[in-house]
Design a protein around this motif. Structure first.
Motif, short mmCIF file in Angstrom:
data_model
loop_
_atom_site.label_atom_id
_atom_site.label_comp_id
_atom_site.label_asym_id
_atom_site.label_seq_id
_atom_site.Cartn_x
_atom_site.Cartn_y
_atom_site.Cartn_z
N ILE A 180 3.08 -1.13 4.56
CA ILE A 180 2.54 0.33 4.18
C ILE A 180 3.67 1.57 4.30
O ILE A 180 4.68 1.10 4.93
CB ILE A 180 1.23 0.14 4.76
CG1 ILE A 180 0.50 -0.98 5.63
CG2 ILE A 180 0.76 1.71 4.99
CD1 ILE A 180 -0.26 -1.00 6.28
N VAL A 198 0.75 -1.02 -0.41
CA VAL A 198 0.35 -0.40 -0.29
C VAL A 198 0.95 1.07 0.21
O VAL A 198 1.78 1.46 1.32
CB VAL A 198 -0.71 0.01 1.30
CG1 VAL A 198 -1.93 1.13 1.46
CG2 VAL A 198 -1.81 -1.15 1.41
N ALA A 255 -0.07 6.41 3.62
CA ALA A 255 -0.98 5.71 3.19
C ALA A 255 -2.30 5.73 4.35
O ALA A 255 -1.76 5.92 5.54
CB ALA A 255 -0.75 4.67 3.04
#
Length: 139
Positions: A97, A80, A101
């Protein structure tokens, strides 16, 4: 880069920024999405551009998300990126991540085939893989 002429020999498919698809999308190869999809996406590998929008469930072995997703996500390997905006639950085996995000939903580690909910069970499969979720925070 030369592209094969037959659909069965394609290495990837692209949905351009000027394309809107209303309906489910299924691809047997890598799928690059820069446009808008209003439906579920199922593919082997998904690469989502920053300006793209997916309104539906995403299911992929590998997914690299940079745009907006409104729906659940299921992926073996999920990245992500900081530009991603996700509204929905996320199911993963390995997760990365980037800082920045945004995710509004729950994260749930997906049990691989052959594993049970009991993480203390001893078997060859659980000894080789400790069964713990893999989370990486990228900077």
């Amino acid at each position: 880069m030369a592209r094969p002429s037959s659909p069965s020999g394609s290495t990837f498919s692209v949905i351009g920024a000027d394309v809107t698809i209303k309906g489910d999308v299924t691809a047997s190869t890598e799928l690059h999405v820069d446009g808008r999809i209003e439906g579920d996406v199922t593919c082997d590998s998904l690469v989502q551009g920053e300006s793209s929008v997916i309104e539906g469930a995403v299911s992929a072995e590998i997914a690299r998300l940079a745009g907006q997703v409104r729906g659940s996500i299921t992926a073996r390997q999920l990245v992500v990126l900081k530009s991603a905006r996700i509204e929905g639950d996320v199911h993963y085996d390995a997760l990365t991540i980037e800082q920045g995000a945004q995710v509004e939903g729950r994260f749930a580690y997906r049990l691989s085939e052959g594993q049970t909910g009991d993480r203390n069970a001893s078997s060859a499969a659980t000894q080789a893989d400790d069964g713990e979720p893999k989370l990486t925070l990228a900077q």
